[in-house]
Design a protein around this motif. Sequence first.
Motif, PDB file in Angstrom:
ATOM      1  N   ARG A 115      51.863  14.425  30.054  1.00 22.99           N
ATOM      2  CA  ARG A 115      51.028  15.175  29.111  1.00 22.99           C
ATOM      3  C   ARG A 115      51.889  15.891  28.081  1.00 22.99           C
ATOM      4  NH1 ARG A 115      49.452  19.887  27.752  1.00 22.99           N
ATOM      5  NH2 ARG A 115      50.771  20.925  29.277  1.00 22.99           N
ATOM      6  N   ASP A 121      50.416  20.734  22.842  1.00 18.61           N
ATOM      7  CA  ASP A 121      49.927  21.838  23.674  1.00 18.61           C
ATOM      8  C   ASP A 121      48.852  22.661  22.974  1.00 18.61           C
ATOM      9  OD1 ASP A 121      51.461  21.301  25.885  1.00 18.61           O
ATOM     10  OD2 ASP A 121      53.135  22.564  25.257  1.00 18.61           O
ATOM     11  N   GLY A 124      45.681  19.905  21.919  1.00 17.27           N
ATOM     12  CA  GLY A 124      45.285  18.905  22.898  1.00 17.27           C
ATOM     13  C   GLY A 124      45.246  17.496  22.347  1.00 17.27           C
TER      14      GLY A 124
END
Length: 542
Positions: A115, A121, A124
């Motif tokens: 991720r 961050d 998204g």
Amino acid sequence: MIAVQGYDRQRRVIYWNDASARLYGYSREEALGQLLEDLVIPDHMREGVIEAHRDWLENNISIPSDELELKHKEGHLVPVYSSHVMIKQESGACEMFCIDISLEEQKRARDELYRRASFDDLTGLPNRHFMEAELSSRLEEADRLQQELAVVFIDLDNFKIINDTLGHHHGDSLLKAVAETLRAELRGGDLLSRFGGDEFVLLIFDFDGPEALHELICRLIDALEHQVHLEGDCYQVTASFGVSLFPHNGTTVAELMGNADAAMYQAKETGKNGLCFYTPDINDRLVQYQEITNLLRDALNNDGLELVFQPQISLSERKSDSCEALLRCFNGQSRAVSPAIFIPVAEKSGLINRIGDWVIEAACKQLNAWKKTPLENLRVDINLSGRQLTNPHLANHILETLKRYELEPHQLGVELTENEVFGSDENQTRQLEKLKEAGLHISIDDFGTGYSSLVYLRKLPVCGIKIDRSFLQHAMQNNADMAIMEAMITVGHSLGLSVLVEGVETDEQAQLVTDLGCDLAQGFLYAKPMPAQKMEEFLASF
């Protein structure tokens, strides 16, 4: 956690420890007597497991250890490292024991690493790395299917002003709001990513011709034009969009990204809040941009810059106590390059700070050289850019340079364009206040061409305004321009500012600005910009 299960020859559970109950959700009582494939084996693995168990029993082919995802009682998959042992094989009462080690922590760690490596961050959204990999994959597919593909480079307009004036917290909130606005308008198969900073990249697949593509992007532009609400305040957000098309504008990730980026910068140059499709002439402008950038670097390193000076004339006293220092840049053949060409390039390339420092140094050096000459009381006004004003040490640098050349602050003036002054934040305003308090003359250049506010004009630390030449050029025939000039002069005087009109070229224009009460004039009627050695001769004869 180490889970151990035992199975008989028919794969029915004969042993189930507490760790197995925690790992797979079945109690010992629920598991005993159940078939392996009914308990923990996903449907797609069922036949393979049965066959592997049969091969072990009949052909002595053991099941290798491996990382697997087995089924939990509630239906989700459980990552494990599974090993297998067969005992009592010679007696015919074979028992298979499975030793499963949970890999959930490792999987969570891997998922988090993926991720972080693939997604932004803050918003998204997929990040640059993910987007470029996806584009590379999609290009192969589009080439095979003979399909078009669009790369859209999106850059927010004036984001730095919001970020600098309101703080990074508001800037981050704005980026998240923009991401949600854009995402809400997209079709299911399109990919939006945050490229970095205030830049986004959109990949549009499977569109029905250029009209449909244009309509989709215009919908994004319209969506961003609506006000964004952040913590009780409303902000108007716009963006510039640049588009490149596969295969027409490139066939590789680098080509398509570079051309979309170039088209986006073209959209900014033509007024922002708009859309530009890549064309080959945009690339020609990029080549020119690089050539000018190289020229500026060479000029900085090899004495290719020069200051020339244009007197500013007092209309009431018919004399000159000040002049504007204008920068000239020469190419290898000693031919001057127009400031209208090289100054915007200097701004974009970041060279403007080095050039600005050179101008400060050269102006102070010339003022020092004019000491004990008839020009020793002449003030020299230099032009500053908005980018220079963001330097928190600018005021100190100017004052230290003046001191080094044994000059008084009142001998130097600075000019900034209207948009640069009115777009300045609190820190930039403090730089101007420090210079004015020290004694420098501060003027607003090209006044009337931007988005001036009389409230800001009253609050800003300025000493004078310079009315842009465009008003004077039409004032003789246009009553509206005449009225605007008169109003600007009146407002300037009411605020205690000196007023200069630029571009005076005829006697009729000089008489007009005199009748309107203007303090100073500058233009070819009096003198063209001239080298330093000509200034003494000019002022002696004026």
